[in-house]
Motif scaffolding. Structure first.
Motif, PDB file in Angstrom:
ATOM      1  N   ILE A  20       0.829  -1.087   0.329  1.00  0.00           N
ATOM      2  CA  ILE A  20      -0.235   0.184   0.038  1.00  0.00           C
ATOM      3  C   ILE A  20       0.720   0.766   0.376  1.00  0.00           C
ATOM      4  O   ILE A  20       1.307   1.374   0.470  1.00  0.00           O
ATOM      5  N   ASN A  21       0.104   2.175  -0.924  1.00  0.00           N
ATOM      6  CA  ASN A  21       2.087   3.613  -0.636  1.00  0.00           C
ATOM      7  C   ASN A  21       0.894   4.076  -0.036  1.00  0.00           C
ATOM      8  O   ASN A  21      -0.465   4.648   0.416  1.00  0.00           O
ATOM      9  N   PRO A  22       1.309   4.752   0.911  1.00  0.00           N
ATOM     10  CA  PRO A  22       0.891   5.245   2.177  1.00  0.00           C
ATOM     11  C   PRO A  22       0.607   6.708   1.470  1.00  0.00           C
ATOM     12  O   PRO A  22      -0.491   7.517   1.936  1.00  0.00           O
ATOM     13  N   ASN A  23       0.719   7.574   0.502  1.00  0.00           N
ATOM     14  CA  ASN A  23       1.093   8.697  -0.223  1.00  0.00           C
ATOM     15  C   ASN A  23      -0.604   8.832  -1.105  1.00  0.00           C
ATOM     16  O   ASN A  23      -1.578   9.614  -0.666  1.00  0.00           O
ATOM     17  N   THR A  24      -0.612   7.843  -1.743  1.00  0.00           N
ATOM     18  CA  THR A  24      -1.794   7.452  -2.565  1.00  0.00           C
ATOM     19  C   THR A  24      -2.940   6.542  -2.306  1.00  0.00           C
ATOM     20  O   THR A  24      -3.642   6.432  -2.853  1.00  0.00           O
ATOM     21  N   LEU A  25      -2.814   5.622  -1.590  1.00  0.00           N
ATOM     22  CA  LEU A  25      -3.117   4.356  -1.097  1.00  0.00           C
ATOM     23  C   LEU A  25      -3.990   3.716  -2.370  1.00  0.00           C
ATOM     24  O   LEU A  25      -4.623   2.752  -2.025  1.00  0.00           O
ATOM     25  N   ASP A  26      -2.795   3.483  -3.094  1.00  0.00           N
ATOM     26  CA  ASP A  26      -2.673   3.167  -4.195  1.00  0.00           C
ATOM     27  C   ASP A  26      -2.866   1.276  -3.651  1.00  0.00           C
ATOM     28  O   ASP A  26      -1.285   0.780  -2.730  1.00  0.00           O
ATOM     29  N   VAL A  27      -3.221   0.245  -4.027  1.00  0.00           N
ATOM     30  CA  VAL A  27      -3.216  -0.974  -3.306  1.00  0.00           C
ATOM     31  C   VAL A  27      -2.646  -1.942  -4.592  1.00  0.00           C
ATOM     32  O   VAL A  27      -2.836  -2.080  -5.890  1.00  0.00           O
ATOM     33  N   GLN A  28      -1.242  -2.473  -4.280  1.00  0.00           N
ATOM     34  CA  GLN A  28      -0.520  -3.439  -5.484  1.00  0.00           C
ATOM     35  C   GLN A  28      -0.066  -4.665  -4.968  1.00  0.00           C
ATOM     36  O   GLN A  28       0.060  -4.816  -3.554  1.00  0.00           O
ATOM     37  N   ILE A  29      -0.531  -5.959  -5.904  1.00  0.00           N
ATOM     38  CA  ILE A  29      -0.192  -7.551  -5.093  1.00  0.00           C
ATOM     39  C   ILE A  29       0.895  -7.921  -5.758  1.00  0.00           C
ATOM     40  O   ILE A  29       1.427  -8.072  -7.071  1.00  0.00           O
ATOM     41  N   ILE A  30       1.925  -8.204  -4.463  1.00  0.00           N
ATOM     42  CA  ILE A  30       3.445  -8.055  -5.316  1.00  0.00           C
ATOM     43  C   ILE A  30       3.461  -9.588  -5.181  1.00  0.00           C
ATOM     44  O   ILE A  30       4.428  -9.761  -6.156  1.00  0.00           O
ATOM     45  N   GLY A  31       2.882 -10.215  -4.743  1.00  0.00           N
ATOM     46  CA  GLY A  31       2.799 -12.062  -5.050  1.00  0.00           C
ATOM     47  C   GLY A  31       2.091 -12.961  -4.609  1.00  0.00           C
ATOM     48  O   GLY A  31       1.275 -12.386  -3.547  1.00  0.00           O
ATOM     49  N   TYR A  32       2.107 -14.253  -4.425  1.00  0.00           N
ATOM     50  CA  TYR A  32       1.173 -14.998  -3.652  1.00  0.00           C
ATOM     51  C   TYR A  32       2.495 -16.522  -2.756  1.00  0.00           C
ATOM     52  O   TYR A  32       3.067 -16.650  -3.489  1.00  0.00           O
ATOM     53  N   MET A  33       2.386 -16.977  -1.205  1.00  0.00           N
ATOM     54  CA  MET A  33       2.997 -17.378  -1.121  1.00  0.00           C
ATOM     55  C   MET A  33       2.627 -19.316  -2.291  1.00  0.00           C
ATOM     56  O   MET A  33       3.705 -19.887  -1.948  1.00  0.00           O
ATOM     57  N   GLY A  34       1.728 -19.035  -2.364  1.00  0.00           N
ATOM     58  CA  GLY A  34       1.621 -20.837  -3.165  1.00  0.00           C
ATOM     59  C   GLY A  34       1.384 -21.812  -1.890  1.00  0.00           C
ATOM     60  O   GLY A  34       1.658 -22.394  -1.181  1.00  0.00           O
ATOM     61  N   MET A  35       2.153 -22.748  -3.376  1.00  0.00           N
ATOM     62  CA  MET A  35       2.391 -23.941  -1.861  1.00  0.00           C
ATOM     63  C   MET A  35       1.533 -24.133  -1.053  1.00  0.00           C
ATOM     64  O   MET A  35       1.724 -24.858  -0.103  1.00  0.00           O
ATOM     65  N   ASN A  36      -0.182 -24.353  -1.897  1.00  0.00           N
ATOM     66  CA  ASN A  36      -0.955 -24.822  -1.147  1.00  0.00           C
ATOM     67  C   ASN A  36      -1.109 -23.665   0.123  1.00  0.00           C
ATOM     68  O   ASN A  36      -2.674 -24.270   1.704  1.00  0.00           O
ATOM     69  N   GLN A  37      -0.785 -23.046   0.672  1.00  0.00           N
ATOM     70  CA  GLN A  37      -0.953 -21.487   1.576  1.00  0.00           C
ATOM     71  C   GLN A  37      -2.526 -20.824   1.803  1.00  0.00           C
ATOM     72  O   GLN A  37      -3.069 -20.557   0.357  1.00  0.00           O
ATOM     73  N   MET A  38      -3.101 -20.707   2.687  1.00  0.00           N
ATOM     74  CA  MET A  38      -4.550 -19.855   2.814  1.00  0.00           C
ATOM     75  C   MET A  38      -4.322 -19.077   4.105  1.00  0.00           C
ATOM     76  O   MET A  38      -5.037 -17.609   3.596  1.00  0.00           O
ATOM     77  N   ARG A  39      -4.227 -19.107   5.482  1.00  0.00           N
ATOM     78  CA  ARG A  39      -4.466 -18.612   6.333  1.00  0.00           C
ATOM     79  C   ARG A  39      -2.925 -17.415   7.008  1.00  0.00           C
ATOM     80  O   ARG A  39      -2.320 -18.533   7.279  1.00  0.00           O
ATOM     81  N   PRO A  40      -2.371 -16.392   6.707  1.00  0.00           N
ATOM     82  CA  PRO A  40      -1.751 -15.672   7.678  1.00  0.00           C
ATOM     83  C   PRO A  40      -1.659 -15.389   9.338  1.00  0.00           C
ATOM     84  O   PRO A  40      -2.575 -15.275   8.929  1.00  0.00           O
ATOM     85  N   MET A  41      -1.588 -16.461   9.496  1.00  0.00           N
ATOM     86  CA  MET A  41      -0.693 -16.272  11.012  1.00  0.00           C
ATOM     87  C   MET A  41      -0.392 -15.187  11.575  1.00  0.00           C
ATOM     88  O   MET A  41      -0.813 -13.878  12.627  1.00  0.00           O
ATOM     89  N   ASP A  42       0.629 -14.118  10.931  1.00  0.00           N
ATOM     90  CA  ASP A  42       1.874 -13.515  11.597  1.00  0.00           C
ATOM     91  C   ASP A  42       2.523 -13.202  10.415  1.00  0.00           C
ATOM     92  O   ASP A  42       2.465 -13.762   9.839  1.00  0.00           O
ATOM     93  N   MET A  43       2.751 -11.979  10.878  1.00  0.00           N
ATOM     94  CA  MET A  43       4.027 -11.324   9.726  1.00  0.00           C
ATOM     95  C   MET A  43       4.996 -10.120  10.478  1.00  0.00           C
ATOM     96  O   MET A  43       4.462  -9.273  11.231  1.00  0.00           O
ATOM     97  N   GLN A  44       6.241 -10.375  10.637  1.00  0.00           N
ATOM     98  CA  GLN A  44       7.398  -9.408  10.813  1.00  0.00           C
ATOM     99  C   GLN A  44       8.171  -8.513   9.339  1.00  0.00           C
ATOM    100  O   GLN A  44       8.201  -9.554   8.739  1.00  0.00           O
ATOM    101  N   TYR A  45       8.848  -7.964  10.060  1.00  0.00           N
ATOM    102  CA  TYR A  45       9.293  -6.677   9.031  1.00  0.00           C
ATOM    103  C   TYR A  45      10.690  -6.682   9.523  1.00  0.00           C
ATOM    104  O   TYR A  45      10.873  -5.938  10.403  1.00  0.00           O
ATOM    105  N   ASP A  46      11.701  -7.838   8.278  1.00  0.00           N
ATOM    106  CA  ASP A  46      13.155  -7.894   9.044  1.00  0.00           C
ATOM    107  C   ASP A  46      13.943  -6.702   8.754  1.00  0.00           C
ATOM    108  O   ASP A  46      14.099  -6.323   7.492  1.00  0.00           O
ATOM    109  N   LYS A  47      13.967  -5.227   9.187  1.00  0.00           N
ATOM    110  CA  LYS A  47      14.685  -3.954   8.572  1.00  0.00           C
ATOM    111  C   LYS A  47      15.981  -4.198   7.982  1.00  0.00           C
ATOM    112  O   LYS A  47      16.364  -3.614   7.105  1.00  0.00           O
ATOM    113  N   GLN A  48      16.730  -5.036   8.658  1.00  0.00           N
ATOM    114  CA  GLN A  48      18.461  -5.384   8.318  1.00  0.00           C
ATOM    115  C   GLN A  48      18.154  -5.749   6.854  1.00  0.00           C
ATOM    116  O   GLN A  48      19.432  -5.349   7.001  1.00  0.00           O
ATOM    117  N   ARG A  49      16.905  -6.910   6.778  1.00  0.00           N
ATOM    118  CA  ARG A  49      17.824  -7.151   5.597  1.00  0.00           C
ATOM    119  C   ARG A  49      16.870  -6.699   4.254  1.00  0.00           C
ATOM    120  O   ARG A  49      16.220  -7.161   3.540  1.00  0.00           O
TER     121      ARG A  49
END
Length: 244
Positions: A20-49
């Motif tokens: 999500i672009n914080p200025n325009t609020l445009d939404v872009q799908i960047i990809g899919y997990m695939g591998m028969n996955q369905m439900r995200p449970m948690d997400m973290q941002y690794d700033k260093q990498r």
């Protein structure tokens, strides 16, 4: 939120990630997990990498979850499944330096029961993306719910057995404190203090730490009416609570 200000969300049931672009609020799908996955449970941002790490569960009736590393510079999705956690879904994540801790869940959506004997805590090297160890530190726990680092240790709360919590030292492989909340829910560390808000008692509590040795009730009878766990957020120096 990534270091460039973009906001990322993991979506159910497509197991996709949107930017999500914080200025325009445009939404872009960047990809899919695939591998028969369905439900995200948690997400973290690794700033260093500059990467996202997403914990997911498989489609209805399956046990196999995934741990996905998303390189925000290249857009590459590196999805790891049974090679690191057979018949378990990745449930909760905590980043400590160059280490990622992963709590697992032996149940999947509408599976009726587990295949694995108990949930595990995984220690993953963030540079190599390899599991350094996998431990069943609580043989009675089938599902981890939340992990937060505090006082150089890990505080964790369970979904099954609901509301049980421990403080665990991964360096010594020892449990230094344990207790029981009214049920599982949101958990966050703020200024050296650990707070919980679960949807079973409708209470916000502070759990005991080195900063505050005794547990205490913060707020009673919080209005109910949400389905998922509430989230805590540090907004302008204040601890706020979000619910969905």
């Amino acid at each position: 939120e990534a270091k460039d200000g973009s906001v990322y969300v993991a979506l159910y049931p497509s197991a996709s990630v949107a930017k999500i672009n914080p200025n325009t609020l445009d939404v872009q799908i960047i990809g899919y997990m695939g591998m028969n996955q369905m439900r995200p449970m948690d997400m973290q941002y690794d700033k260093q990498r500059d990467q996202l790490i997403v914990a997911t569960g498989g489609k209805t009736g399956t046990h196999q979850g995934a741990l996905t590393f998303i390189d925000l510079k290249t857009g590459n999705f590196d999805v790891k499944t049974a090679d690191i956690m057979p018949d378990e879904r990745a449930m909760c994540l905590a980043i400590v330096g160059d280490t990622l801790y992963v709590g697992t869940d032996t149940y999947g959506d509408s599976t009726g029961g587990p295949k694995a004997e108990c949930g595990h805590l995984l220690k993953v090297n963030l540079d190599s993306k390899k599991v350094e160890w996998s431990r069943n530190i609580m043989p009675t726990w089938h599902s981890y719910e939340q992990i937060v680092p505090v006082d150089g240790k890990l505080m964790m709360i369970a979904r099954r057995i609901s509301g049980e919590w421990i403080v665990y030292d991964p360096d010594t492989d020892e449990i230094t404190r344990r207790g029981k909340d009214e049920g599982y829910g949101g958990m966050e560390v703020y200024d050296g203090r650990v707070y919980t808000w679960n949807k079973w008692s409708n209470q916000i509590r502070e759990l005991p730490t080195e900063t505050t040795p005794d547990a205490r009730l913060i707020h009673d009878e919080v209005p109910n009416g949400w389905y998922n766990n509430p989230f805590f957020a540090d907004i302008c120096g204040d601890l706020c609570v979000l619910r969905f």
